[in-house]
Design an enzyme around this catalytic site. Structure first.
Site, PDB file in Angstrom:
ATOM      1  CG  ASP A   1      -5.345   5.986   6.883  1.00 45.97           C
ATOM      2  OD1 ASP A   1      -5.514   5.830   8.375  1.00 45.97           O
ATOM      3  OD2 ASP A   1      -4.860   5.139   6.093  1.00 45.97           O
TER       4      ASP A   1
ATOM      5  N   GLY B   1       0.910  -1.255   0.279  1.00 46.40           N
ATOM      6  CA  GLY B   1      -0.189   0.176   0.017  1.00 46.40           C
ATOM      7  C   GLY B   1       0.564   1.094  -0.199  1.00 46.40           C
ATOM      8  CG  HIS B   2       3.127   1.959   3.745  1.00 50.17           C
ATOM      9  ND1 HIS B   2       3.303   1.176   3.998  1.00 50.17           N
ATOM     10  CD2 HIS B   2       2.245   3.381   4.485  1.00 50.17           C
ATOM     11  CE1 HIS B   2       2.291   1.465   5.482  1.00 50.17           C
ATOM     12  NE2 HIS B   2       2.628   2.699   5.334  1.00 50.17           N
TER      13      HIS B   2
HETATM   14  P1  AMP Z   1       0.734   4.582   7.863  1.00 52.68           P
HETATM   15  O1  AMP Z   1       1.456   3.956   7.909  1.00 52.68           O
HETATM   16  O2  AMP Z   1      -0.633   3.718   8.274  1.00 52.68           O
HETATM   17  O3  AMP Z   1       0.386   6.146   8.504  1.00 52.68           O
HETATM   18  O4  AMP Z   1       0.180   5.498   6.563  1.00 52.68           O
HETATM   19  C1  AMP Z   1       1.207   5.435   5.434  1.00 52.68           C
HETATM   20  C2  AMP Z   1      -0.158   6.082   3.835  1.00 52.68           C
HETATM   21  O5  AMP Z   1      -0.494   4.703   3.816  1.00 52.68           O
HETATM   22  C3  AMP Z   1      -0.903   6.607   4.367  1.00 52.68           C
HETATM   23  O6  AMP Z   1      -1.409   7.479   3.092  1.00 52.68           O
HETATM   24  C4  AMP Z   1      -1.954   5.663   4.478  1.00 52.68           C
HETATM   25  O7  AMP Z   1      -3.611   6.529   3.788  1.00 52.68           O
HETATM   26  C5  AMP Z   1      -1.635   4.896   3.399  1.00 52.68           C
HETATM   27  N1  AMP Z   1      -1.852   3.216   3.154  1.00 52.68           N
HETATM   28  C6  AMP Z   1      -1.900   2.651   4.551  1.00 52.68           C
HETATM   29  N2  AMP Z   1      -2.216   1.496   3.445  1.00 52.68           N
HETATM   30  C7  AMP Z   1      -2.802   1.564   2.967  1.00 52.68           C
HETATM   31  C8  AMP Z   1      -3.256   0.370   2.194  1.00 52.68           C
HETATM   32  N3  AMP Z   1      -3.582  -0.707   2.153  1.00 52.68           N
HETATM   33  N4  AMP Z   1      -3.353   1.325   0.442  1.00 52.68           N
HETATM   34  C9  AMP Z   1      -2.759   2.481  -0.275  1.00 52.68           C
HETATM   35  N5  AMP Z   1      -1.935   3.220   0.860  1.00 52.68           N
HETATM   36  C10 AMP Z   1      -2.511   3.172   2.308  1.00 52.68           C
END
Ligand code: AMP
Length: 272
Positions: free
Chosen positions: A143, A32-33
């Site tokens: 999110d 995802g990231h």
């Molecule tokens: P986090 O590390 O959880 O703070 O997420 C960092 C970024 O990655 C945020 O913009 C999240 O929305 C995005 N993100 C997390 N999981 C996914 C996913 N499965 N698909 C796309 N973007 C994601």
């Protein structure tokens, strides 16, 4: 990829840099990231990412302590994806930080269950935006509420930042990839995929959408082993509860706990 061990380190060289596209993260990176880095690369700008587990946005101390940390693997993934700059803010990021109060929209959905969460998110992002001064930022729509609040924040403060929303990356069973999935057993991962199946089911039956129908889905999730924070149908901008699928697209959003792991997911369903 150049690694900076504090915001100050980055700040001292930033005047030499071209336009930047920014991908903020909390680490334990997954596909995802990685998809956000791909999108940032497509802007043609150099890409900067941050890894910072933001204590201000955790209202549950154990969730903060247990948040998975995999820095070496994260660096490898970012480097492979062609990220140009990685900032690892140290605790000095919090020195004299200006607190941001998130607007009323932050009290809905996740905000209703995580008091102060979005204040913490915006407080850190505001600081990162000030130092990094990005041309574009990429946020995942997994999110959704966070994406919306950051978009509103950029608009309201008239920041010269282009925000890009990225689609959710899922595993083969539809489970949205999340750093917290690492804390799930294989059996729990299968149960967790019920969240997306439920959202797709709501989409399929959108002609019958109303609060009673959604309640049957909520009960189903409960009987599948979830402790559900919310399953809601709402306006995609105001996040007010709405079932008016005749005239508007709607956001179907869910947050639920499986054991000690809190999961979120959502789907925007198009008007009839
Ligand atoms: P986090 O590390 O959880 O703070 O997420 C960092 C970024 O990655 C945020 O913009 C999240 O929305 C995005 N993100 C997390 N999981 C996914 C996913 N499965 N698909 C796309 N973007 C994601």
């Amino acid at each position: 990829m150049i690694i900076y061990n504090s915001l100050e380190e980055f700040n001292s060289i930033k005047h030499n840099l071209p336009k930047l596209s920014f991908v903020p993260t909390m680490g334990n990176l997954h596909e995802g990231h990685a998809s956000l880095i791909d999108i940032a690369k497509k802007t043609g700008n150099e890409v900067v990412s941050t890894i910072y587990v933001n204590s201000l946005q955790f209202n549950d101390k154990n969730d903060f302590i247990n948040y998975p940390k995999t820095l070496d693997m994260d660096i490898e993934l970012l480097d492979k994806k062609g990220c140009n700059h990685l900032i690892l803010p140290d605790s000095s990021i919090l020195d004299n930080i200006k607190s941001i109060k998130a607007p009323i929209k932050s009290m809905k959905l996740c905000g209703a269950h995580r008091p102060g969460h979005f204040d913490g998110v915006l407080t850190i992002l505001n600081r990162l935006f000030e130092i990094i001064n990005p041309h574009s930022v990429v946020f995942g729509k997994k999110d959704y509420q966070q994406f919306l609040l950051v978009k509103d924040f950029i608009d309201e403060k008239k920041l010269n930042i282009n925000i890009i929303g990225a689609n959710t990356i899922r595993n083969n069973n539809g489970l949205a990839l999340s750093s917290r999935n690492i804390l799930l057993t294989e059996k729990d991962k299968l149960i967790a995929s019920t969240l997306y199946k439920t959202l797709k089911d709501v989409e399929k039956n959108k002609a019958y959408l109303n609060s009673e129908y959604l309640k049957t889905k909520l009960d189903y999730l409960k009987s599948s082993g979830f402790k559900v924070d919310y399953l809601m149908s709402c306006d995609t901008e105001s996040l007010e509860e709405s079932y008016n699928i005749n005239n508007n697209d709607l956001l179907i959003a869910v947050a639920a706990h499986l054991g000690s792991v809190r999961l979120i997911d959502n789907l925007v369903i198009s008007k009839l």
